[in-house]
Design an enzyme around this catalytic site. Structure first.
Site, PDB file in Angstrom:
ATOM      1  N   ARG A 271     104.815 -62.949  66.116  1.00 62.22           N
ATOM      2  CA  ARG A 271     104.148 -63.651  67.219  1.00 62.22           C
ATOM      3  C   ARG A 271     102.676 -63.262  67.208  1.00 62.22           C
ATOM      4  O   ARG A 271     102.319 -62.145  67.569  1.00 62.22           O
ATOM      5  CB  ARG A 271     104.823 -63.280  68.544  1.00 62.22           C
ATOM      6  CG  ARG A 271     104.054 -63.729  69.761  1.00 62.22           C
ATOM      7  CD  ARG A 271     104.858 -63.587  71.040  1.00 62.22           C
ATOM      8  NE  ARG A 271     105.420 -62.280  71.268  1.00 62.22           N
ATOM      9  CZ  ARG A 271     104.748 -61.236  71.770  1.00 62.22           C
ATOM     10  NH1 ARG A 271     103.453 -61.345  72.034  1.00 62.22           N
ATOM     11  NH2 ARG A 271     105.356 -60.079  71.972  1.00 62.22           N
ATOM     12  N   HIS A 275     102.789 -62.508  74.455  1.00 63.87           N
ATOM     13  CA  HIS A 275     104.104 -63.035  74.843  1.00 63.87           C
ATOM     14  C   HIS A 275     103.943 -64.333  75.628  1.00 63.87           C
ATOM     15  O   HIS A 275     104.605 -65.335  75.347  1.00 63.87           O
ATOM     16  CB  HIS A 275     104.838 -61.990  75.685  1.00 63.87           C
ATOM     17  CG  HIS A 275     106.142 -62.449  76.229  1.00 63.87           C
ATOM     18  ND1 HIS A 275     107.242 -62.683  75.441  1.00 63.87           N
ATOM     19  CD2 HIS A 275     106.529 -62.734  77.503  1.00 63.87           C
ATOM     20  CE1 HIS A 275     108.254 -63.089  76.195  1.00 63.87           C
ATOM     21  NE2 HIS A 275     107.850 -63.131  77.440  1.00 63.87           N
ATOM     22  N   TYR A 284     100.447 -52.810  73.573  1.00 64.26           N
ATOM     23  CA  TYR A 284     101.554 -52.315  72.762  1.00 64.26           C
ATOM     24  C   TYR A 284     101.400 -52.597  71.261  1.00 64.26           C
ATOM     25  O   TYR A 284     102.273 -52.239  70.483  1.00 64.26           O
ATOM     26  CB  TYR A 284     102.894 -52.899  73.254  1.00 64.26           C
ATOM     27  CG  TYR A 284     102.946 -54.406  73.367  1.00 64.26           C
ATOM     28  CD1 TYR A 284     103.280 -55.206  72.276  1.00 64.26           C
ATOM     29  CD2 TYR A 284     102.670 -55.041  74.577  1.00 64.26           C
ATOM     30  CE1 TYR A 284     103.325 -56.579  72.377  1.00 64.26           C
ATOM     31  CE2 TYR A 284     102.724 -56.422  74.693  1.00 64.26           C
ATOM     32  CZ  TYR A 284     103.054 -57.187  73.595  1.00 64.26           C
ATOM     33  OH  TYR A 284     103.087 -58.563  73.709  1.00 64.26           O
TER      34      TYR A 284
END
Length: 378
Positions: A271, A275, A284
């Site tokens: 990805r 998100h 992260y």
């Protein structure tokens, strides 16, 4: 006295509980993700199919960037981008026949559009204007599923029902790596294998369930290995290789249609965006992590292959990009129009026969709206 109580009656002996019902070896996935682009297998791929995949990938990338921009303009409440995962989205849609069903997750808007759903209707749920936004029966596309993995048992149920009716239908259910930690995932795969339902499970392993890395979800060698525990084949494929994905998915869809039962396909991808627009991915993962995947971009991989083989020239690349821009401009124009909504739609299409509570609430809202109109007319 029953038949089974008669002397000499046939009593089938079940296998010991520890004994596997099937040989696990044929079910195991390959040690490495299957690839086509950049290998000898690419020379055997259909050039027309590769060009079609390329055009769809270019449109898909532009669709993702445009939808993301619409969130920044306040025209979409949220958008889970599939940038970097377009090969999974496009291949999943293209391998299905018109009679088949697609069961998408919330990140699979692009697959829904590639299946033939109007781009604006596909975004309507994420805009907050309607329950789904499109007619699932018209396109054989189930509603976008925001709860993780809940669409998987639905896909199994539909596939099993189609098989019982004798319909030549396959269901393809899409889920992320995070969804494989949900109970619905287990239940769906278990039922599908026992019933030998004609369903394909496509796991898009993009490395993270929001901020949770895969290593904190599972200790399995791969997500494809989970298939063996349910008694179905597991396939591991490069999720950024559109040609490999199309080949593998077409093969397992054919396998399901011919009565071979379900298959779990793990597509290893990444990805590239956050998100959703509400996520801060820098908390992260690092920019260096993302940069390492940019050279393995699905659009770039296919463009290199086609250009290197003389199948794609600069004019063709320009034409594909211009077509994508035309699509984006139309999407932007239509999404910038204010939606015409009816508050009474809150009570429509929920139950075939409204419950007493819904009828009461509907009457209350109707009265409040009437009172508001009367007050405005004074």
């Amino acid at each position: 006295m029953t038949v089974m109580e008669q002397r000499g009656a046939y009593r089938p002996a079940p296998p010991p509980a520890w004994q596997p019902r099937t040989d696990p070896a044929p079910l195991l996935p390959d040690a490495e993700p299957y690839r086509v682009l950049g290998t000898e297998a690419a020379t055997k791929a259909d050039p027309e199919l590769l060009l079609r995949l390329y055009a769809q990938l270019v449109r898909g990338r532009r669709y993702n960037t445009q939808a993301t921009a619409l969130t920044k303009q306040g025209r979409l409440a949220v958008y889970p981008s599939s940038t970097g995962q377009e090969a999974c989205e496009i291949a999943a849609a293209l391998v299905l026949q018109d009679r088949d069903w697609l069961f998408p997750s919330y990140r699979d808007t692009l697959a829904v559009v590639a299946r033939g759903v109007d781009p604006v209707e596909a975004l309507t749920l994420l805009r907050g204007d309607w329950h789904t936004g499109y007619d699932p029966y018209a396109h054989r596309v189930a509603p976008l599923s925001t709860p993780l993995a809940t669409q998987l048992p639905h896909a199994v149920g539909l596939a099993h029902a189609a098989r019982l009716k004798g319909d030549d239908v396959v269901a393809l259910a899409m889920v992320g790596d995070g969804g494989t930690s949900e109970g619905d995932f287990h239940e769906a795969l278990n039922f599908a294998a026992v019933w030998r339902a004609p369903v394909v499970f496509l796991v898009q392993n993009n490395g993270f369930a929001i901020s949770v890395p895969l290593a904190k979800q599972t200790a399995a060698p791969s997500l494809a290995h989970k298939a063996v525990g349910y008694g179905m084949p597991g396939r591991l494929v490069d999720g950024n290789d559109a040609a490999a994905l199309h080949e593998v998915l077409a093969d397992v869809v054919r396998h399901a249609r011919e009565g071979g039962g379900p298959t779990l396909v793990e597509a290893v991808t990444y990805r590239m965006d956050a998100h959703t627009n509400a996520d801060d991915a820098t908390r992260y993962r690092t920019d260096a992590d993302v940069a390492a995947w940019r050279d393995h971009d699905p659009v770039l991989l296919l463009e290199r292959e086609l250009t290197g083989r003389g199948l794609l020239d600069e004019d063709a690349v320009t034409a594909a990009r211009e077509d994508a821009e035309t699509m984006a401009a139309e999407l932007r124009d239509r999404m910038n129009r204010d939606a015409e909504t009816d508050p009474m739609d809150l009570f429509a299409h929920v139950y075939a026969e409204p419950t007493p509570q819904l009828r009461e609430q509907r009457a209350l809202l109707r009265a409040e709206l009437a009172a508001e109109r009367e007050g405005g007319d004074r």
